[in-house]
Design an enzyme around this catalytic site. Structure first.
Site, PDB file in Angstrom:
ATOM      1  N   HIS A 146       0.803  -1.236   0.000  1.00  0.00           N
ATOM      2  CA  HIS A 146       0.000   0.000   0.000  1.00  0.00           C
ATOM      3  C   HIS A 146       0.835   1.286   0.000  1.00  0.00           C
ATOM      4  O   HIS A 146       0.287   2.357  -0.271  1.00  0.00           O
ATOM      5  CB  HIS A 146      -0.930   0.058   1.215  1.00  0.00           C
ATOM      6  CG  HIS A 146      -1.950  -1.027   1.268  1.00  0.00           C
ATOM      7  ND1 HIS A 146      -2.842  -1.260   0.248  1.00  0.00           N
ATOM      8  CD2 HIS A 146      -2.225  -1.954   2.223  1.00  0.00           C
ATOM      9  CE1 HIS A 146      -3.630  -2.288   0.583  1.00  0.00           C
ATOM     10  NE2 HIS A 146      -3.269  -2.721   1.773  1.00  0.00           N
TER      11      HIS A 146
HETATM   12  C1  TV7 Z   1      -0.708  -5.383   3.587  1.00  0.00           C
HETATM   13  N1  TV7 Z   1      -8.248  -2.733   8.680  1.00  0.00           N
HETATM   14  C2  TV7 Z   1      -2.508  -4.164   4.897  1.00  0.00           C
HETATM   15  C3  TV7 Z   1      -3.965  -4.015   5.245  1.00  0.00           C
HETATM   16  C4  TV7 Z   1      -4.253  -2.660   5.858  1.00  0.00           C
HETATM   17  C5  TV7 Z   1      -5.686  -2.493   6.319  1.00  0.00           C
HETATM   18  C6  TV7 Z   1      -7.587  -1.604   8.561  1.00  0.00           C
HETATM   19  C7  TV7 Z   1      -7.504  -2.130  10.672  1.00  0.00           C
HETATM   20  C8  TV7 Z   1      -7.178  -2.075  12.101  1.00  0.00           C
HETATM   21  C9  TV7 Z   1      -6.183  -1.192  12.523  1.00  0.00           C
HETATM   22  C10 TV7 Z   1      -5.842  -1.160  13.888  1.00  0.00           C
HETATM   23  C11 TV7 Z   1      -6.528  -2.011  14.797  1.00  0.00           C
HETATM   24  C12 TV7 Z   1      -7.819  -2.881  13.052  1.00  0.00           C
HETATM   25  C13 TV7 Z   1      -9.313  -4.645  13.566  1.00  0.00           C
HETATM   26  C14 TV7 Z   1      -8.202  -3.086   9.964  1.00  0.00           C
HETATM   27  C15 TV7 Z   1     -10.273   3.199   7.534  1.00  0.00           C
HETATM   28  C16 TV7 Z   1      -9.768   2.903   8.882  1.00  0.00           C
HETATM   29  C17 TV7 Z   1     -10.523   1.907   9.740  1.00  0.00           C
HETATM   30  C18 TV7 Z   1      -8.183   1.953  12.701  1.00  0.00           C
HETATM   31  C19 TV7 Z   1      -8.850   1.230  13.848  1.00  0.00           C
HETATM   32  N2  TV7 Z   1      -7.501  -2.846  14.349  1.00  0.00           N
HETATM   33  C20 TV7 Z   1      -2.208  -5.328   3.948  1.00  0.00           C
HETATM   34  C21 TV7 Z   1      -5.947  -1.084   6.776  1.00  0.00           C
HETATM   35  C22 TV7 Z   1      -7.375  -0.889   7.268  1.00  0.00           C
HETATM   36  C23 TV7 Z   1      -4.837  -0.310  14.362  1.00  0.00           C
HETATM   37  N3  TV7 Z   1      -7.643   0.502   7.481  1.00  0.00           N
HETATM   38  O1  TV7 Z   1      -2.894  -5.209   2.727  1.00  0.00           O
HETATM   39  C24 TV7 Z   1      -4.498  -0.301  15.709  1.00  0.00           C
HETATM   40  O2  TV7 Z   1      -8.784  -3.744  12.633  1.00  0.00           O
HETATM   41  O3  TV7 Z   1      -9.842   0.301   7.179  1.00  0.00           O
HETATM   42  C25 TV7 Z   1      -8.885   0.998   7.439  1.00  0.00           C
HETATM   43  C26 TV7 Z   1      -9.008   2.501   7.758  1.00  0.00           C
HETATM   44  C27 TV7 Z   1      -9.272   4.033   9.749  1.00  0.00           C
HETATM   45  C28 TV7 Z   1      -8.370   3.485  10.857  1.00  0.00           C
HETATM   46  N4  TV7 Z   1      -9.104   2.489  11.687  1.00  0.00           N
HETATM   47  C29 TV7 Z   1      -9.608   1.371  10.855  1.00  0.00           C
HETATM   48  O4  TV7 Z   1      -2.598  -6.542   4.505  1.00  0.00           O
HETATM   49  C30 TV7 Z   1       0.213  -5.550   4.728  1.00  0.00           C
HETATM   50  N5  TV7 Z   1      -7.128  -1.202   9.783  1.00  0.00           N
HETATM   51  C31 TV7 Z   1      -6.179  -1.976  16.145  1.00  0.00           C
HETATM   52  C32 TV7 Z   1      -5.174  -1.129  16.609  1.00  0.00           C
HETATM   53 ZN    ZN Z   2      -3.909  -7.358   3.285  1.00  0.00          ZN
END
Ligand code: TV7
Ligand code: ZN
Ligand code: CA
Length: 393
Positions: A146
């Site tokens: 990403h």
């Molecule tokens: C390659 N999903 C990376 C995949 C990246 C996914 C996301 C989380 C997550 C972050 C945490 C956390 C989480 C249970 C899951 C819009 C948001 C929603 C953060 C809570 N628990 C790969 C990125 C994705 C961080 N991000 O492809 C700290 O899930 O959906 C989102 C963005 C904003 C931020 N919030 C989630 O696999 C290596 N994050 C717990 C603690």
């Molecule tokens: Zn992934």
């Protein structure tokens, strides 16, 4: 008798850096570098290190990172210090510099070292390939698809894949990038948006409003401007929850088979994100270790130089199983290894079941509902076939 033999004249290299595994994104963060330790320990317990060239990878240099990333971004990444962001304040601060310091891409101790080690492994792997010293090179610590030129995104800070592919392009006319992580490989796609020397293919869960990163629709195929050489060189396979091994195998073989025939790549870079497995903490597919590994087997059968990257994977015991099985496929000992985990495997109880191939029932209890009608999968294959009419080797 372990069943591990080293085929003559076929070289696999394995690139890792144990220092990388000591880093932490934070207690509750899903990305656990420890999964690399667990994977490696299972791979070594099977005795596979005797059938590969094993390297402790170096950290990539600033100049190497700058082959893709902007120096503004790298300078900031090299100097920022972690300061805990209060959970409730974080969402009120939408303009994080370079998207660093939020909950997805936190600042932690040794962040720059962690990033340069991940990229160093990927780059070492690419160089073993271009030096003709490996047929398959493995960098499970890479695959962070990403990251953008000047922006962190989705747990990824440095795009080791782009940096490794740029290295391959110094020696090979065309590189095929394939991405089986459950998330869309947006950073790699974007980096090569305007060249016809790299074709990118991502299979992913697609739900623009509810699943990260929200891009990668079937008809997002590169610049719409026909004069741009990169037009038609991005392939996207948007999928829904619960896809099975059989369906994924059909899609993968027919799509990658057609692409290799038409695009005639000189090398393949395969991102093996293990969050597409059933039971992943973030993923939503029903893939088993066998179905995930079948993708690696298919790419190997193309007979081209192959780099394997890690990627996502948030249930460490399943990540370790998949990357162990895929290492065995690279070596070619997959039919000779025991499906029962070696008795002396460290952290053996972490695996819950003592098999390399747990059933869906063992993984999930109740399997996730499959929301991928056969008809839709056929439409996808049809779209890709039509897209490929515009692609020339
Ligand atoms: C390659 N999903 C990376 C995949 C990246 C996914 C996301 C989380 C997550 C972050 C945490 C956390 C989480 C249970 C899951 C819009 C948001 C929603 C953060 C809570 N628990 C790969 C990125 C994705 C961080 N991000 O492809 C700290 O899930 O959906 C989102 C963005 C904003 C931020 N919030 C989630 O696999 C290596 N994050 C717990 C603690
Ligand atoms: Zn992934
Ligand atoms: Ca993907």
């Amino acid at each position: 008798e372990s069943g591990i033999t080293r085929p003559k004249g076929y070289n696999v290299s394995f690139h890792c850096n144990p220092e990388m595994e000591k880093h932490h994104f934070g207690m509750t963060h899903p990305m656990k570098p420890w999964r690399l330790t667990l994977s490696k320990s299972l791979i070594y317990s099977y005795g596979m290190s005797f059938a590969m060239d094993n390297y402790i990878s170096r950290a990539a240099t600033y100049e190497e990172l700058a082959s893709f990333h902007s120096t503004d971004y790298l300078d900031f990444l090299g100097t920022v210090l972690p300061e805990p962001v209060p959970r409730d304040l974080e969402n009120q601060n939408p303009d994080l510099k370079f998207n660093l310091g939020g909950s997805d891409c936190p600042l932690f101790d040794g962040l720059y070292d962690y990033c340069s080690m991940s990229a160093g492994g990927a780059l070492d792997a690419a160089r073993k390939i271009t030096a003709n010293q490996s047929d398959i090179a493995i960098a499970w610590g890479g695959g962070l698809h990403h990251a953008k030129r000047a922006e962190a995104s989705g747990f990824c800070y440095i795009n080791d894949i782009v940096i490794a592919i740029l290295e391959l392009l110094r020696f090979y006319p065309r590189v095929l990038y394939v991405d089986i992580d459950v998330h869309h490989g947006d950073g790699v796609e974007e980096a090569f948006f305007s060249t016809d020397r790299v074709m990118t293919v991502s299979f992913h869960k697609y739900d623009p409003n509810n699943f990260f990163p929200g891009t990668g629709a079937l008809d997002d195929n590169g610049p719409k401007n026909e004069h741009n050489p990169g037009a038609h060189h991005a392939v996207n396979v948007p999928l829904n929850d619960g896809i099975t091994d059989e369906q994924y195998d059909m899609l993968f073989n027919s799509i990658i088979g057609k692409i290799v025939e038409k695009f005639r790549p000189s090398a393949i870079a395969l991102q093996c994100g293990a969050d597409s497995l059933a039971g992943d903490r973030l993923g939503r597919f029903n893939l088993q270790v066998q179905g995930h590994g079948a993708c690696v087997e298919f790419c190997k059968k193309m007979g081209l130089p192959l780099v394997l990257f890690g990627g996502g994977g948030y249930t460490p015991r399943n990540v370790a199983r998949a990357w162990t099985y895929e290492t065995s496929i690279a070596i070619g000992c997959q039919d000779n290894i025991s499906s029962v985990l070696p008795q002396h495997t460290p952290w053996r109880d972490q695996f819950r079941q003592d098999t390399l191939f747990p059933t869906l029932e063992q993984i999930l209890g109740e399997p996730r509902q499959n929301r991928n009608p056969q008809k839709r999968l056929q439409e996808i294959v049809q779209h890709v076939s039509e897209q490929l009419r515009f692609v020339q080797a």
